[in-house]
Design an enzyme around this catalytic site. Structure first.
Site, PDB file in Angstrom:
ATOM      1  N   HIS A  48      -3.956  -5.285  -0.411  1.00 20.65           N
ATOM      2  CA  HIS A  48      -3.675  -5.821   0.922  1.00 20.65           C
ATOM      3  C   HIS A  48      -3.724  -7.347   0.937  1.00 20.65           C
ATOM      4  O   HIS A  48      -4.785  -7.943   1.114  1.00 20.65           O
ATOM      5  CB  HIS A  48      -4.674  -5.252   1.938  1.00 20.65           C
ATOM      6  CG  HIS A  48      -4.422  -3.815   2.263  1.00 20.65           C
ATOM      7  ND1 HIS A  48      -3.596  -3.427   3.290  1.00 20.65           N
ATOM      8  CD2 HIS A  48      -4.867  -2.683   1.671  1.00 20.65           C
ATOM      9  CE1 HIS A  48      -3.551  -2.106   3.335  1.00 20.65           C
ATOM     10  NE2 HIS A  48      -4.309  -1.627   2.352  1.00 20.65           N
ATOM     11  N   GLU A  87      -2.724  -9.213   3.219  1.00 19.41           N
ATOM     12  CA  GLU A  87      -3.029  -9.686   4.573  1.00 19.41           C
ATOM     13  C   GLU A  87      -4.525  -9.694   4.847  1.00 19.41           C
ATOM     14  O   GLU A  87      -4.963 -10.160   5.920  1.00 19.41           O
ATOM     15  CB  GLU A  87      -2.318  -8.809   5.604  1.00 19.41           C
ATOM     16  CG  GLU A  87      -2.991  -7.495   5.940  1.00 19.41           C
ATOM     17  CD  GLU A  87      -2.832  -6.411   4.889  1.00 19.41           C
ATOM     18  OE1 GLU A  87      -3.396  -5.316   5.068  1.00 19.41           O
ATOM     19  OE2 GLU A  87      -2.141  -6.647   3.864  1.00 19.41           O
ATOM     20  N   CYS A 118       0.830  -1.211   0.000  1.00 18.05           N
ATOM     21  CA  CYS A 118       0.000   0.000   0.000  1.00 18.05           C
ATOM     22  C   CYS A 118       0.865   1.262   0.000  1.00 18.05           C
ATOM     23  O   CYS A 118       1.544   1.529  -0.978  1.00 18.05           O
ATOM     24  CB  CYS A 118      -0.990  -0.044   1.166  1.00 18.05           C
ATOM     25  SG  CYS A 118      -2.384   1.102   0.962  1.00 18.05           S
TER      26      CYS A 118
END
Length: 374
Positions: free
Chosen positions: A347, A349, A264
């Protein structure tokens, strides 16, 4: 309690505050996730933004201690069609209204979130303000116009940690590195630069076997190298990457001889450090359902995203595109052609969102192993 949401272009909506009296402003954006509101609220990347959830009912499973992505709420305000006041979830410790009110964050419901989303989709993200104290829409529009734009704001330095911490037993543990730092030797020594990191990034780096030490965004190249790292990770975070001169300079130096990865804002900082340019997206990517193409495998991933800026690396001959967005063709990932450097804009994650892209952490782990032998 009656509340007004007014945007800088003169558009306004009448709703009800479900968090009591108050007033708050920021950049109005929309998030297309059906679930994951608690992770959204606690994601530091949303600093300075009023988030409108497109799913009509929010709050039905309450708030849980396990789903935090940082130690506090970071959104400027929360906008929903309907807020559930009586959640049903055995893990829930409080309701969404209680959680927001306790943190002093404005929440508004009862407005047409479809109309607001469509307006932002057509006209772009813009400054707005929510108030129960001033109910004259014209005056609120003028207040919204006085708010700072997202361009030019250094928000990463506002949300970064105050000091260093290690990630131990699934939680941040403060450490004193003023006299050096003793690594335990459990795995490759990874220094993560915290620009507003989500805790699930730390969890997944730990799960890959890294020994993680997080440092504040203010740390210089010299301070980072003094910790004797074997790899560097640049975290997510809020604000405009174009004003982060210190972060870009530091990243550029660290890329000379260390494996580096970024997510990001970290992706944007790396892109700028390696010769790219940053620009503002019209309405940003915020949600859990964005299709991304992995250019190396030709597989399509459904990704979790939260960014209002993007990077252009078309003038960077040493970089190759690894991922692109299938909605608007913008850059979603790149890698250095000869150095162990990888970055993605979205993202992997998740938290919230699909787990299609979790391989990113294993891919970085393999790069570090090839470089260090560990």
């Amino acid at each position: 309690m009656k509340a007004i949401l007014a945007l800088e272009d003169g558009t306004w909506f009448e709703g009800t505050s479900f968090t009591g009296p108050g007033e708050s402003g920021g950049e109005a954006i929309f998030n297309t996730g059906m679930t994951g509101y608690q992770e959204v609220l606690t994601d530091p990347s949303y600093t300075g933004q009023m988030v409108c959830m497109t799913y009509p009912l929010i709050g039905n499973y309450g708030v849980t201690e396990e789903d935090l992505e940082s130690a506090k709420i970071h959104v400027a305000a929360f906008i929903v069609k309907e807020c559930c006041k009586n959640p049903s979830n055995w893990r829930s410790v409080m309701s969404l209204p209680e959680y927001l009110e306790k943190a002093g964050i404005m929440g508004i419901e009862g407005i047409d979130t479809r109309a607001l989303t469509r307006h932002l989709r057509i006209n772009g993200a813009m400054r707005g303000i929510i108030s129960t104290e001033e109910l004259d829409p014209a005056k609120l529009v003028e207040k919204a116009k006085q708010l700072p734009t997202m361009e030019g704001q250094n928000l990463a330095d506002k949300v970064t940690s105050d000091s260093c911490y290690a990630w131990i037993d699934n939680k941040p543990v403060p450490v004193d590195v003023s006299k050096g730092y003793e690594w335990t030797g459990k795995g490759p020594r990874l220094v993560l630069v915290d620009y507003g990191v989500k805790w699930n990034i730390l969890r997944l780096l730990d799960a890959e076997g890294f020994e993680v030490l997080s440092v504040p965004s203010s740390y210089t190249e010299e301070q980072i190298r003094a910790l004797n790292p074997e790899a560097i990770f640049l975290s997510n975070g809020p604000g405009d990457p174009a004003v982060l001169d210190h972060a870009v300079k530091t990243a550029k130096s660290l890329c000379e001889d260390l494996p580096v990865a970024g997510i990001c804002l970290g992706h944007q900082i790396l892109g700028l450090a390696l010769g790219g340019d940053a620009f503002k997206l019209k309405f940003g990517h915020h949600g859990c359902n964005h299709p991304v193409m992995d250019m190396e495998s030709n597989k399509i991933e459904i990704s979790s995203q939260n960014h209002g800026f993007c990077v252009d690396i078309s003038k960077c001959p040493d970089l190759k595109i690894t991922h692109k967005n299938l909605n608007d063709e913008t850059l979603e990932g790149f890698a250095h052609k000869t150095k162990p450097i990888i970055a993605i804009q979205f993202h992997p994650e998740a938290a919230p969102g699909p787990h299609d892209s979790c391989y990113f952490f294993a891919r970085f782990r393999d790069m570090v192993k090839e470089k260090t032998g560990k």
